[in-house]
Design an enzyme around this catalytic site. Structure first.
Site, PDB file in Angstrom:
ATOM      1  N   THR A  70       0.775  -1.195  -0.006  1.00 25.71           N
ATOM      2  CA  THR A  70      -0.058   0.009  -0.025  1.00 25.71           C
ATOM      3  C   THR A  70       0.635   1.298   0.024  1.00 25.71           C
ATOM      4  O   THR A  70       0.436   2.404  -0.093  1.00 25.71           O
ATOM      5  CB  THR A  70      -0.918  -0.001   1.226  1.00 25.71           C
ATOM      6  OG1 THR A  70      -0.379  -0.171   2.625  1.00 25.71           O
ATOM      7  CG2 THR A  70      -1.586  -1.059   0.929  1.00 25.71           C
ATOM      8  N   THR A  92       9.440  -6.143   6.743  1.00 27.09           N
ATOM      9  CA  THR A  92      10.313  -6.510   7.861  1.00 27.09           C
ATOM     10  C   THR A  92       9.816  -7.388   9.022  1.00 27.09           C
ATOM     11  O   THR A  92      10.300  -8.159   9.295  1.00 27.09           O
ATOM     12  CB  THR A  92      11.080  -5.053   8.351  1.00 27.09           C
ATOM     13  OG1 THR A  92      10.085  -4.132   8.650  1.00 27.09           O
ATOM     14  CG2 THR A  92      12.067  -4.357   7.306  1.00 27.09           C
ATOM     15  N   ASP A 149       7.106  -9.152   8.788  1.00 23.51           N
ATOM     16  CA  ASP A 149       6.746 -10.453   8.068  1.00 23.51           C
ATOM     17  C   ASP A 149       8.052 -11.464   8.181  1.00 23.51           C
ATOM     18  O   ASP A 149       8.128 -12.564   8.669  1.00 23.51           O
ATOM     19  CB  ASP A 149       6.015 -10.205   6.764  1.00 23.51           C
ATOM     20  CG  ASP A 149       5.061  -9.057   6.801  1.00 23.51           C
ATOM     21  OD1 ASP A 149       4.321  -9.326   7.784  1.00 23.51           O
ATOM     22  OD2 ASP A 149       4.845  -8.670   5.919  1.00 23.51           O
TER      23      ASP A 149
END
Length: 305
Positions: free
Chosen positions: A48, A222, A224
């Site tokens: 996004t 980061t 994740d």
């Protein structure tokens, strides 16, 4: 060794181009030798931060359909379940059902929950997800990896220092979570972030604090990658949380420093890297994922309780 000893179900977002959600988490786990089944909570063309992002949001019925198909084929036995970004209350409640069912199929299954809700004081999911995470999902989790903002929401405590962080983490432990890791706390030290991890095992509490450099750039994905790596390294070192966290951060520093250098090279002198130029150099960092670099700029210490 069973085929289910290193088998992960990962439920989080997906992007066609770039690295967030499952696109960021699955590759590191696979490189480190884990079979990963993944279900996407949303699928977008990009994350996004791009000026245009389009795609679909999966609903609870679609998650139920996919998981039930796995179950009916009798392949719903996992060593780990990992959950990340979820965008709706109905989907999150279906996640709860899936986690409970996976725990029933394998009582030794480890559930790693990244309670993705927001950052820097701002929600980017519906706010009504917070009490579901706090009251219904956390009691199911073995490991949770909130950022500072999420830890404040889940505990009800404002975190401005290490003492407050530990108090907030204990509240999460009191909900039944065995391991709590706050990956990036601002403690007032310039260009430095602090990880704090605590673990309760056999009634004994241990913990660690690890300081590492803060890079002056906005990264996506980061958290994740961090949760995926923590899943692996806590599995490999279940009795040494500090070592597991140091291995995770060593890999993260390798990925982020490579990303930082390449992004600024592409942006040119004095330029600000675009979202495309700032995408994590995950594939280029395969060697750092396989063998974490020596942590020369990472300082870890054990905590006493």
């Amino acid at each position: 060794m069973s085929i289910y000893d290193r088998r992960v179900l990962s439920i989080q977002s997906h992007v066609v181009s770039g690295y967030v959600g499952n696109k960021a988490a699955v590759f590191p786990m696979q490189v480190l030798g884990y079979e990963v089944d993944f279900i996407n909570s949303v699928q977008l063309c990009t994350h996004t931060q791009y000026k245009v992002f389009k795609g679909q949001v999966l609903n609870a019925d679609e998650l139920k359909c996919l998981y039930d198909g796995i179950k009916e084929n009798d392949i719903n036995r996992y060593s780990h379940v990992l959950t990340g970004y979820v965008g709706s209350t109905s989907f999150l409640r279906e996640v709860i059902r899936v986690v409970k069912d996976a725990q029933q199929a394998n009582p030794n299954m480890v559930y790693v929950c990244d309670p993705v809700m927001g950052d820097n004081g701002r929600f980017y999911v519906p706010e009504e997800l917070m009490p579901i995470y706090r009251d219904e999902l956390l009691p199911l989790a073995d490991i949770v990896t909130p950022n500072q903002f999420e830890a404040e929401l889940l505990s009800g405590i404002k975190i401005t220092n290490e003492e407050e962080a530990l108090k907030a983490m204990q509240i999460l432990h009191d909900k039944g979570v065995k391991t709590v890791v706050l990956s990036s706390i601002e403690t007032g030290k310039e260009n430095t972030l602090t990880l704090i991890g605590t673990q309760i095992k056999d009634g004994k509490k241990t913990g660690c604090k690890v300081e590492y450099p803060k890079l002056n750039m906005r990264f996506t994905g980061t958290g994740d990658v961090f949760s995926a790596l923590l899943l692996v390294w806590t599995h490999r070192h279940p009795d040494n949380l500090q070592l597991a966290c140091e291995q995770v951060l060593s890999t993260m520093q390798g990925i982020l420093q490579r990303t930082y250098k390449q992004a600024h090279l592409l942006a040119g002198a004095g330029g600000t890297p675009s979202p495309a130029e700032s995408e994590l150099r995950l594939i280029d960092s395969k060697v750092d994922i396989e063998t974490p670099p020596e942590p020369t700029n990472i300082k870890g210490v054990a905590l006493s309780f």
